[in-house]
Design an enzyme around this catalytic site. Structure first.
Site, short mmCIF file in Angstrom:
data_model
loop_
_atom_site.label_atom_id
_atom_site.label_comp_id
_atom_site.label_asym_id
_atom_site.label_seq_id
_atom_site.Cartn_x
_atom_site.Cartn_y
_atom_site.Cartn_z
N SER A 224 0.87 -0.91 -0.31
CA SER A 224 0.34 0.13 0.15
C SER A 224 0.74 1.42 0.14
O SER A 224 1.96 1.35 0.18
CB SER A 224 -1.22 -0.28 1.30
OG SER A 224 -1.59 1.25 1.41
N TYR A 271 -2.12 -0.40 10.82
CA TYR A 271 -1.85 -0.92 9.50
C TYR A 271 -0.73 -1.15 8.23
O TYR A 271 -0.40 -1.75 7.91
CB TYR A 271 -3.13 -0.89 8.92
CG TYR A 271 -3.38 -0.51 7.96
CD1 TYR A 271 -3.77 -2.04 6.61
CD2 TYR A 271 -2.88 0.42 6.46
CE1 TYR A 271 -3.53 -1.97 5.34
CE2 TYR A 271 -2.86 0.11 5.14
CZ TYR A 271 -3.09 -1.00 5.01
OH TYR A 271 -3.26 -1.15 3.45
N LYS A 275 2.43 -3.69 6.68
CA LYS A 275 2.98 -3.66 5.00
C LYS A 275 3.86 -3.56 5.01
O LYS A 275 5.17 -3.55 4.21
CB LYS A 275 1.76 -2.23 4.73
CG LYS A 275 0.13 -2.81 4.63
CD LYS A 275 0.24 -3.86 3.80
CE LYS A 275 -1.11 -4.66 3.53
NZ LYS A 275 -1.36 -6.19 2.89
C1 UD1 Z 1 -5.47 4.69 3.33
C2 UD1 Z 1 -3.78 4.33 3.49
C3 UD1 Z 1 -3.97 3.07 2.35
C4 UD1 Z 1 -5.40 2.28 2.96
C5 UD1 Z 1 -6.28 2.36 3.04
C6 UD1 Z 1 -7.06 1.30 3.43
C7 UD1 Z 1 -2.92 6.49 4.04
C8 UD1 Z 1 -1.96 7.20 2.78
N1 UD1 Z 1 -3.60 5.29 2.40
O1 UD1 Z 1 -5.73 5.21 2.54
O2 UD1 Z 1 -3.02 2.66 2.02
O3 UD1 Z 1 -4.58 0.82 1.69
O4 UD1 Z 1 -6.22 3.59 3.59
O5 UD1 Z 1 -8.06 1.35 4.29
O6 UD1 Z 1 -2.37 5.76 4.55
N2 UD1 Z 1 -12.28 10.36 3.55
C9 UD1 Z 1 -14.28 11.42 4.24
N3 UD1 Z 1 -14.75 10.79 4.65
C10 UD1 Z 1 -15.19 9.43 5.18
C11 UD1 Z 1 -13.85 8.26 4.42
C12 UD1 Z 1 -12.65 9.74 4.57
O7 UD1 Z 1 -13.89 12.53 4.17
O8 UD1 Z 1 -15.78 8.75 5.61
C13 UD1 Z 1 -11.33 11.32 3.21
C14 UD1 Z 1 -10.22 10.24 4.43
O9 UD1 Z 1 -9.65 11.41 5.07
C15 UD1 Z 1 -9.16 10.62 3.33
C16 UD1 Z 1 -9.95 10.46 2.23
O10 UD1 Z 1 -11.21 10.82 2.48
O11 UD1 Z 1 -8.69 12.37 3.02
C17 UD1 Z 1 -9.74 9.00 1.28
O12 UD1 Z 1 -9.53 8.04 2.92
P1 UD1 Z 1 -9.64 6.32 2.07
O13 UD1 Z 1 -10.76 5.79 1.51
O14 UD1 Z 1 -9.71 6.03 4.30
O15 UD1 Z 1 -8.40 5.98 2.08
P2 UD1 Z 1 -7.20 6.24 2.21
O16 UD1 Z 1 -7.46 6.84 4.29
O17 UD1 Z 1 -6.19 7.49 1.34
#
Ligand code: UD1
Length: 459
Positions: A224, A271, A275
């Site tokens: 990841s 997590y 990885k």
């Molecule tokens: C993270 C990890 C990624 C991993 C994934 C698995 C990092 C940089 N990335 O992805 O490697 O494979 O988790 O779960 O650590 N968001 C909202 N509201 C929500 C959900 C998400 O605003 O309800 C935002 C998050 O804050 C983030 C973006 O959407 O900024 C993407 O979030 P998400 O889909 O959870 O993935 P990552 O956190 O990028």
């Protein structure tokens, strides 16, 4: 006879003889993650079994080539999860025989049926034979894995080059293994670190030992972008060389040698560390034994689904990733999306991610497998990303457009452990694997909405 070998024989007999009815399937489920380690579970009786996918869809498929015991398979561990199921489907579409290992802890058996149906449809339309698809509902950490690997191996006699002695060793019909079976929730990993280390790290180590025993050394690991840690915040596309596990020596044109030492920076949660440790272990294994060919694929943010709308992301439990949460809002299971952080130094204040269509991710695995078989050498890493940064708000807008309706939002504080920007450099994968993304965020959103409106809204 030792207790280990006797239980092995018992289980093998059981696996071969089991009548695999639907009732049996639904009545047996044990979540190894919740209880004792499967490695210490003494009785191996009725949990492990396999079956050919129900035949009702077989009507759709052209005839399979008869088995003669020499067919090669790709083993997909965790092959019914979100990325696993799309990769299994793509492998079948590309003509590979597939063995799926999944304990259904975060997936459903209907996924298997759907994968087979889509693959069969593809084969029929293209008038090509349907590859073999075998499913084993087992925990990859259980002793049944040994039995399964043995079942796909032949004993062969070879002559040892140094001693000249005859040796008996295993030759497997499994040409490569793709390992998806890991836990992936950032939040959950903070609450239950040991559960994460036990599955994602201990499970991996035991799996590698088993594979070595059967001389299977072609391995693709689901890594990841999280391994880049806080390097993501530098605001530049992340390159594979931003995280290395062993010293690298490079020479410039003047013949001067530069030594780059491995460094890690700001891994944000257990997590992420699982990885990182997984990759580090694999790098050490490949260093010690040059016969290993291992690729770690560093996923950015896989989203979307197969355009058929039949396969999607349906995790058990409460989703935390952006698109599954958005799916819940569209289904009416949540009133709004909480946007975590609107004060990031980005064009609209929300975090930037590199969203990549899950079918592009699936195709990335096939490119990596092909590359590994021909050119693989030790341990290699590749980013699977599009190279394009999209903000959370932009991602929401693309889904609103696809769905033709507004998604209610609440701007809330940043989520602990989040980074502001995480975008891939795509050069290495393009140059070495000949792989790059085909789909846009618009297509991801359209395919997701298709799935939500066809399947998720009706369930
Ligand atoms: C993270 C990890 C990624 C991993 C994934 C698995 C990092 C940089 N990335 O992805 O490697 O494979 O988790 O779960 O650590 N968001 C909202 N509201 C929500 C959900 C998400 O605003 O309800 C935002 C998050 O804050 C983030 C973006 O959407 O900024 C993407 O979030 P998400 O889909 O959870 O993935 P990552 O956190 O990028």
């Amino acid at each position: 006879m030792s207790s280990t070998s006797s239980s092995r024989v018992d289980l093998r007999d059981h696996v071969q003889d089991q009548d695999l009815s639907e009732e049996y399937l639904s009545s047996s489920s044990r979540d190894y993650s919740a209880g004792s380690s499967p490695l210490t579970t003494p009785a191996l009786s009725d949990e492990e079994f396999d079956f050919d996918v129900p035949s009702e869809d077989a009507l759709l498929a052209p005839t399979q080539a008869p088995a003669d015991g020499s067919e090669k398979y790709i083993m997909v561990i965790g092959g019914l999860g979100y990325i696993g199921s799309h990769t299994t489907l793509e492998l079948l579409r590309e003509g590979h025989n597939v063995i799926v290992v999944d304990n259904l802890s975060n997936s459903y058996k209907t996924v298997l049926k759907n994968v087979r149906m889509l693959a069969a449809h593809h084969c029929k339309v293209n008038n090509v034979p349907m590859p073999r698809l075998r499913f084993f509902r087992i925990d990859y950490r259980s002793k049944a894995m040994h039995v399964l690997l043995e079942r796909y191996s032949n004993l062969v006699m070879t002559v040892d080059a140094t001693s000249g002695k005859q040796v008996v060793s295993y030759q497997s019909r499994i040409a490569g293994v793709i390992h998806f079976a890991a836990y992936k929730s950032v939040v959950e990993s903070i609450q239950q670190p040991l559960r994460y280390y036990r599955n994602n790290v201990c499970g991996l180590v035991n799996l590698l030992q088993e594979l070595e025993r059967f001389n299977i050394r072609n391995f693709i690991f689901s890594s990841s972008a999280t391994v880049y840690g806080s390097k993501a915040n530098a605001g530049l596309p992340l390159k594979e060389e931003d995280l290395i596990h062993h010293q690298v020596k490079t020479q410039n044109e003047a013949g001067e040698t530069t030594i780059v030492e491995p460094t890690i920076e700001g891994l944000s949660c257990p997590y992420a560390r699982t990885k990182y440790f997984g990759e580090a272990i694999l790098a050490d294994v490949a260093e010690a034994d040059p016969d290993w060919r291992i690729v770690a694929l560093r996923y950015f943010n896989p989203v979307g689904c197969d355009p058929s709308g039949v396969l999607g992301e349906s995790p058990r439990g409460e989703p935390t990733n952006l698109f599954p949460v958005l799916t819940q809002v569209l289904k009416g299971d949540r009133s709004n999306l909480n946007v975590f952080g609107s004060d990031w130094p980005t064009r609209d204040g929300t975090a930037i991610r590199d969203f990549i269509h899950v079918l592009d991710v699936a195709r990335g695995h096939i490119a990596a497998l092909n590359w590994n078989s021909k050119k693989g050498n030790g341990f290699s890493t590749f980013n699977l990303g599009s190279g394009t940064g999209t903000t959370v708000l932009e991602a929401v807008r693309s889904l609103e457009q696809a769905a033709g309706r507004e998604i209610p939002l609440a701007l809330v504080d940043r989520r602990p452990g989040d980074v502001g920007m995480c975008v891939a450099s795509t050069e290495r994968a393009a140059k070495e694997l000949g792989w790059s993304t085909r789909e846009s965020i618009t297509k991801c959103a359209a395919d997701l909405w298709n799935y939500v409106s066809k399947v998720a809204l009706r369930s």
